[in-house]
Design an enzyme around this catalytic site. Structure first.
Site, PDB file in Angstrom:
ATOM      1  N   GLU A  41       0.873  -1.171   0.000  1.00  0.00           N
ATOM      2  CA  GLU A  41       0.000   0.000   0.000  1.00  0.00           C
ATOM      3  C   GLU A  41       0.910   1.221   0.000  1.00  0.00           C
ATOM      4  O   GLU A  41       1.501   1.562   1.021  1.00  0.00           O
ATOM      5  CB  GLU A  41      -0.922  -0.013   1.228  1.00  0.00           C
ATOM      6  CG  GLU A  41      -1.869  -1.202   1.288  1.00  0.00           C
ATOM      7  CD  GLU A  41      -2.873  -1.233   0.154  1.00  0.00           C
ATOM      8  OE1 GLU A  41      -3.029  -0.206  -0.543  1.00  0.00           O
ATOM      9  OE2 GLU A  41      -3.504  -2.281  -0.049  1.00  0.00           O
ATOM     10  N   CYS A  80      -2.263   9.191   2.659  1.00  0.00           N
ATOM     11  CA  CYS A  80      -1.894   8.615   1.359  1.00  0.00           C
ATOM     12  C   CYS A  80      -2.955   8.846   0.290  1.00  0.00           C
ATOM     13  O   CYS A  80      -2.645   8.851  -0.901  1.00  0.00           O
ATOM     14  CB  CYS A  80      -1.598   7.124   1.497  1.00  0.00           C
ATOM     15  SG  CYS A  80      -2.985   6.147   2.109  1.00  0.00           S
TER      16      CYS A  80
END
Length: 441
Positions: free
Chosen positions: A199, A233
């Protein structure tokens, strides 16, 4: 330690009911430590109580509740659908845990991004070797107590270095963080021929068409950009606005910042002095800056908007990961999309428009991990849907059922009964062949 964890996965955690008991213990522990968790997040990062509860504590509780209620169902063996070649026998699909999962979590959402993959892994029958960022000493120390009820199946590493741990052999690798470090984890997983989820991140754009409610758009963009001071993010990295509405949208964005994002007691700190100084230099070098007041002692930067950015600017080369918002205007939708496609695949992608055809055209033109239409960041809130990257922004996905599937190997097991399919055995006659051709040819 790793051998002991692997043994737990191969014995005790084989029973889904035992996994649920562990998850219940973990939920009780998380509940009992709520105040300490919120306090540690404030001390380590500067998160307000509201933001800490909403973006870290609540999301973890949601994941725990989901798996306490659904692990038994998800873990059941299922039968594959009817197949003519294997009739009248059946093929089972079984869920098999990988073993010991290395989970490496980042500093920006230390509780959320540690706990959710841990929960997903346990639900699938794995044990966990957890590495948290050393940049958050308070929450890292507190996690020893939070994980105490499950310490026989979850090991929290406190002493060994990142490089030392990667020399161990794990059965599954799960990493959240920067691209460079993610590549090192991916390389190690490949050396050991083990599955890996990454990720990562990227420059997530937000495109705003002219036919929208600008006040509503500004509110949602500011929330998605300035939550945790942009250190998210899936934050809006930059804004691409239809030229005719740019000035009006900027008016509403600046108004929203002034009304709701000017209290520094509610702002997270920029995590490192190096990054803080980098942001200061970027701001000082630009003449189109609005906002961006900074506080050296606290390492806090107020929201900053660059009103006349272009795709060629220095700030457009890498993910910003901070409270700086470049605003780019466009007149030609295809030229704008071409610029975006030339960049690495973003983790998130946001579009504001009332034109469904245009929306479909835009979202089908760019590869991205996930996104929103007429909103921002909310796609990660529903754990009934997968979250993950695409291309350079990551590999694999998790959350809810998708996390269970990621941490499970799907075994196909053919179960033969007394009656068998005669077509596969000799003698191979023309009659058999004609029948097969009739149904399958």
């Amino acid at each position: 330690m790793i051998d002991k964890l692997r043994e737990k996965s191969q014995t005790v955690l084989l029973k889904p009911s035992i996994r649920v008991l562990y998850l219940r213990k973990l939920r009780d522990s998380v509940k009992n430590h709520r105040k300490e968790i919120i306090s540690a997040l404030k001390e380590d990062i500067g998160k307000s109580e509201y933001e800490g509860f909403m973006t870290e504590f609540a999301t973890v509780m949601q994941e725990l509740n989901f798996f306490i209620n659904n692990t038994l169902k998800l873990a059941r063996t299922k039968n594959a659908s009817f197949d003519l070649l294997t009739f009248p026998n059946k093929t089972e699909i079984r869920n098999r845990a990988f073993g010991v999962c290395l989970i490496i979590s980042p500093w920006n959402y230390p509780f959320n991004l540690s706990m959710i993959p841990v929960i997903d892994a346990i639900s699938a029958g794995n044990s966990v070797y957890l590495m948290m960022s050393r940049k958050n000493p308070k929450i890292r120390e507190l996690m020893k107590d939070v994980l105490k009820p499950v310490e026989d199946i979850v090991h929290l590493e406190n002493d060994r270095s990142y490089e030392e741990v990667l020399e161990e052999k794990f059965d599954f690798y799960f990493f959240t963080g920067s691209k460079n470090r993610g590549q090192a984890v991916y390389k190690k997983a490949a050396e050991n021929l083990k599955p890996c989820v990454l990720e990562l991140g990227g420059k997530s754009p937000c495109i705003v068409d002219k036919d929208v409610d600008l006040k509503d758009v500004a509110k949602k963009i500011c929330w998605a950009k300035f939550t945790n001071s942009g250190q998210t993010c899936v934050a809006v990295d930059y804004l691409v606005v239809e030229e005719s509405i740019k000035d009006r949208l900027l008016h509403y964005i600046l108004k929203e910042i002034d009304e709701n994002y000017s209290d520094i007691s509610e702002m997270s700190r920029i995590k490192t002095r190096e990054k803080y100084d980098e942001f200061r230099k970027i701001m000082m070098d630009r003449t189109d800056r609005i906002g961006g007041k900074y506080y050296d002692d606290e390492m806090i930067i107020e929201p900053c908007v660059f009103t006349d950015a272009t795709f060629n600017d220095e700030i457009m080369k890498d993910e910003i990961f901070g409270p700086l918002l470049p605003v780019i205007s466009y007149t030609d939708i295809d030229a704008m999309l071409m610029h975006i496609r030339r960049m690495d695949n973003p983790l998130a992608f946001y579009v504001f428009t009332k034109d469904k055809k245009l929306c479909d055209y835009i979202t089908n033109s760019v590869g991205f991990g996930g996104g929103c239409i007429n909103d921002c960041m909310m796609h990660i809130s529903n754990n009934k849907a997968p979250f993950g990257g695409f291309g350079n922004s990551g590999l694999g996905h998790y959350h809810g059922k998708w996390g269970f599937d990621t941490f499970s190997h799907k075994q196909s097991v053919y179960v033969s009964r007394k009656v068998d399919n005669p077509f596969r055995f000799k003698p191979f006659t023309s009659k058999k062949l004609d029948l097969m051709k009739k149904f399958l040819g």
